[in-house]
Design a protein around this motif. Structure first.
Motif, PDB file in Angstrom:
ATOM      1  N   UNK A 221       0.855  -1.190   0.000  1.00 11.70           N
ATOM      2  CA  UNK A 221       0.000   0.000   0.000  1.00 11.70           C
ATOM      3  C   UNK A 221       0.889   1.237   0.000  1.00 11.70           C
ATOM      4  N   UNK A 222       1.626   1.405  -1.099  1.00  6.28           N
ATOM      5  CA  UNK A 222       2.576   2.503  -1.226  1.00  6.28           C
ATOM      6  C   UNK A 222       1.949   3.688  -1.948  1.00  6.28           C
ATOM      7  N   UNK A 223       2.594   4.856  -1.778  1.00  7.07           N
ATOM      8  CA  UNK A 223       2.224   5.991  -2.627  1.00  7.07           C
ATOM      9  C   UNK A 223       2.537   5.597  -4.059  1.00  7.07           C
ATOM     10  N   UNK A 224       1.597   5.855  -4.953  1.00  8.16           N
ATOM     11  CA  UNK A 224       1.731   5.352  -6.317  1.00  8.16           C
ATOM     12  C   UNK A 224       2.512   6.312  -7.192  1.00  8.16           C
ATOM     13  N   UNK A 225       3.144   5.753  -8.211  1.00  7.96           N
ATOM     14  CA  UNK A 225       3.794   6.552  -9.243  1.00  7.96           C
ATOM     15  C   UNK A 225       3.451   5.929 -10.585  1.00  7.96           C
ATOM     16  N   UNK A 226       4.008   6.499 -11.639  1.00 10.80           N
ATOM     17  CA  UNK A 226       3.540   6.151 -12.990  1.00 10.80           C
ATOM     18  C   UNK A 226       3.557   4.659 -13.271  1.00 10.80           C
ATOM     19  N   UNK A 227       4.597   3.951 -12.829  1.00 11.75           N
ATOM     20  CA  UNK A 227       4.712   2.560 -13.233  1.00 11.75           C
ATOM     21  C   UNK A 227       4.818   1.626 -12.029  1.00 11.75           C
ATOM     22  N   UNK A 228       4.042   1.910 -11.006  1.00 13.61           N
ATOM     23  CA  UNK A 228       4.016   1.059  -9.813  1.00 13.61           C
ATOM     24  C   UNK A 228       2.583   0.595  -9.582  1.00 13.61           C
ATOM     25  N   UNK A 229       2.421  -0.694  -9.353  1.00 12.20           N
ATOM     26  CA  UNK A 229       1.111  -1.271  -9.100  1.00 12.20           C
ATOM     27  C   UNK A 229       0.997  -1.678  -7.625  1.00 12.20           C
ATOM     28  N   UNK A 230      -0.184  -1.516  -7.021  1.00 10.45           N
ATOM     29  CA  UNK A 230      -0.342  -1.943  -5.624  1.00 10.45           C
ATOM     30  C   UNK A 230      -0.228  -3.447  -5.448  1.00 10.45           C
ATOM     31  N   UNK A 545       5.016  -1.488 -17.340  1.00  8.57           N
ATOM     32  CA  UNK A 545       4.631  -2.825 -16.885  1.00  8.57           C
ATOM     33  C   UNK A 545       3.141  -3.079 -17.076  1.00  8.57           C
ATOM     34  N   UNK A 546       2.320  -2.011 -17.092  1.00  7.81           N
ATOM     35  CA  UNK A 546       0.874  -2.198 -17.253  1.00  7.81           C
ATOM     36  C   UNK A 546       0.532  -2.925 -18.549  1.00  7.81           C
ATOM     37  N   UNK A 547       1.371  -2.732 -19.568  1.00  6.39           N
ATOM     38  CA  UNK A 547       1.105  -3.356 -20.859  1.00  6.39           C
ATOM     39  C   UNK A 547       1.203  -4.874 -20.803  1.00  6.39           C
ATOM     40  N   UNK A 548       1.804  -5.403 -19.739  1.00  6.74           N
ATOM     41  CA  UNK A 548       2.003  -6.845 -19.621  1.00  6.74           C
ATOM     42  C   UNK A 548       1.198  -7.446 -18.467  1.00  6.74           C
ATOM     43  N   UNK A 549       0.250  -6.687 -17.949  1.00  7.96           N
ATOM     44  CA  UNK A 549      -0.625  -7.151 -16.870  1.00  7.96           C
ATOM     45  C   UNK A 549      -2.043  -7.207 -17.420  1.00  7.96           C
TER      46      UNK A 549
END
Length: 582
Positions: A221-230, A545-549
């Protein structure tokens, strides 16, 4: 039988066969007396043909009324295509349809199901199930599956056993914030979702499972950034009776195998670099070594004149930009503006043009002569035609700023070739890092990381200088894996908890189960975890990484498709004994 063949399977060798196909209507074209339909499934596209000479009027009319993304089944004869299409595998044939069955209709999609779509990212994430029908997304998911299978096959052949560990565990104060799950049957108590299976894999080593792996979901449950997923996926591994060298060799083998089998790239060299060297040469602990532009420290050759900006700085450091001497003043000013952006935070930039005739022209000619600037060129290994970019200030901040500039320039110069792969081990990290706000030390990796051999006694006298028996595997400027040799002795682990600010009672409450296990013959052990999402994206030649999830969250951590997170029913809250104002 819904289909005898896939839509990407038929070739000239199938001509005159009667086949059954099922899929989605990709496109339709109507010429009045003849209609064509492109039928698509996961495997490809096959052209269907309906005409008034060979097809009944009723069937032709039915074909004309098909909409995009209708789900249909057809039966027909494979014939040679009059106008062949070399852009698709089935371009030599088409199917003359004899029967057409509409399995389901479809609303008009909110964006086109094409490689180059008209849908924005937010819209495509909302309708992700439609986005997956597009080739780029589909192929990324297939690619991820291939990587995952290669990992499983390789590790299994190397004697690793795949073991599942729990998802409902105990919350711990170290690391990022946990996602917590209330327990209905235990009022006022909570599970946490695992940030990693760290303690469980160590317990498996105590249990004698000397080679473990798991492809596992983790949650932070981190502060999010452009290429980080919870939520993210790790290739989690642990081995018993090993030293650092054993781990490095074992997972060089896995990385080499993946590069060869997935990308056809033979990799022999896995250079090693200490953390201190990486920070001094590249300004970060995950350097991209596909290109040069190594840092040159200039304190000794720049702090002897009347330029107070440099004289008052902890660090003066520069890089040589290949061919940068040709930059115009306007282009250099844009670089200065770039480093001054809040995201980078530099106050300014000094530059030196290394002219082809061996002379130098700088923005600080008033303070430095040609000999001085020549020494700068030597320190940064600049050649005639290069541009030296110099930053100064606090050591850590200045290194980070110049590292950001180095990566930006490499991107602009086309030096980050996605088809090139340069792995690197970074070793000898600091064991502890000081939190300036609280004055407390935190584990740089995690509290179970062992100090380097012979450095345990420094914990009391020089904690900042203790090196961790830890290692990161870096690929193309991205950390793809990290691990360490673990502490396996109860007393040493107690000492570590003490230096991290745990009271004996807190340590027992949080990690008593692990300390107890260490009393029953814990073997020396260590491991590593690869970030599967990041690894797959790099092997796939992409940054996101979103492109591969399959079903990613957005930058705010929301799943816009199912609209989560979301409030829950008051009755559920009551059952969980949670009293919240909603």
């Amino acid at each position: 039988m819904y289909r005898s063949h896939s839509c990407g399977e038929l070739r000239e060798s199938n001509i005159n066969e009667v086949v059954t196909l099922s899929g989605w209507v990709h496109k339709t074209r109507d010429k009045g007396f003849v209609a064509w339909v492109d039928l698509r499934d996961r495997y490809g596209i096959t052209q269907l043909v309906f005409d008034e000479k060979r097809t009944s009027t009723e069937l032709l009319e039915k074909a004309r009324n098909l909409g995009r993304e209708f789900v249909v089944q057809v039966k027909g004869k494979v014939i040679e295509r009059a106008s062949k299409n070399n852009n698709i595998a089935t371009g030599d044939i088409e199917v003359l349809v004899q029967e057409l069955n509409i399995l389901n209709t479809s609303k008009t999609p909110p964006f086109t199901i094409e490689d180059q779509t008209d849908g924005g990212e937010d819209l495509r994430m909302k309708y992700r199930y439609l986005d997956i029908r597009r080739n780029p997304v589909k192929e990324n998911l297939i690619f991820r599956s291939q990587v995952t299978m290669e990992v499983r096959n390789y590790l299994s052949k190397e004697g690793f056993i795949e073991v599942e560990t729990p998802y409902l565990i105990k919350s711990t104060p170290e690391g990022a914030r946990d996602f917590v799950v209330p327990s209905r049957m235990n009022e006022g108590q909570f599970y946490a979702l695992p940030q990693s299976p760290q303690t469980f894999k160590q317990l498996l080593m105590v249990g004698g499972m000397d080679k473990y792996f798991q492809i596992v979901k983790c949650f932070r449950d981190e502060d999010l950034r452009a290429d980080r997923q919870p939520e993210f996926t790790q290739i989690d591994c642990e081995m018993a009776f090993v030293e650092q060298e054993d781990i490095l060799k074992a997972f060089e083998g896995l990385t080499r195998h993946l590069l060869k089998e997935i990308k056809g790239v033979e990799t022999t060299e896995f250079p090693r670099m200490t953390y201190d060297e990486a920070m001094a040469k590249y300004g970060n602990d995950k350097p991209d070594i596909r290109f040069g532009m190594e840092f040159g420290e200039l304190n000794s050759v720049a702090q002897h004149k009347d330029f107070n900006v440099f004289n008052s700085a902890e660090l003066v450091v520069g890089i040589a930009v290949p061919g940068g001497a040709s930059y115009t003043r306007k282009e250099i000013d844009k670089l200065v503006d770039w480093v001054r952006r809040p995201q980078v935070g530099a106050k300014g930039m000094v530059y030196v043009k290394c002219n082809e005739d061996g002379s130098f022209k700088s923005s600080v000619d008033k303070f430095y002569d040609q000999d001085d600037l020549g020494n700068w060129a030597k320190a940064t290994e600049a050649n005639p035609g290069d541009l030296i970019c110099v930053l100064s200030g606090n050591i850590n901040e200045t290194r980070a700023q110049l590292s950001a500039l180095r990566m930006e320039l490499a991107e602009r110069l086309g030096l980050r070739n996605n088809a090139e792969f340069a792995p690197l081990w970074v070793i000898d990290f600091p064991l502890l890092e000081l939190d300036e706000e609280t004055g407390r030390y935190h584990a740089m990796h995690h509290p179970f990381t062992s100090p380097k051999p012979g450095q345990l006694e420094l914990l009391d006298s020089e904690p900042s200088n203790v090196k961790a028996n830890a290692y990161d595997l870096v690929l193309n400027g991205n950390e793809i894996g990290g691990g360490s040799i673990r502490i396996h002795d109860k007393d040493i682990q107690s000492t570590m908890f003490k230096h991290l600010g745990f009271t004996p009672e807190e340590a027992k409450a949080q990690f008593g189960f692990l300390m107890d296990a260490f009393q029953y013959g814990a073997p020396p052990h260590g491991g590593i975890a690869f970030g599967l999402d990041r690894l797959v994206s790099i092997l796939g030649g992409q940054e996101t990484i979103r492109d591969f999830i399959a079903f990613p969250k957005n930058n705010s951590g929301r799943d816009v498709m199912i609209d989560a997170p979301a409030p829950i029913d008051r009755e559920q809250l009551k059952e969980l004994n949670l009293k919240l104002d909603l």
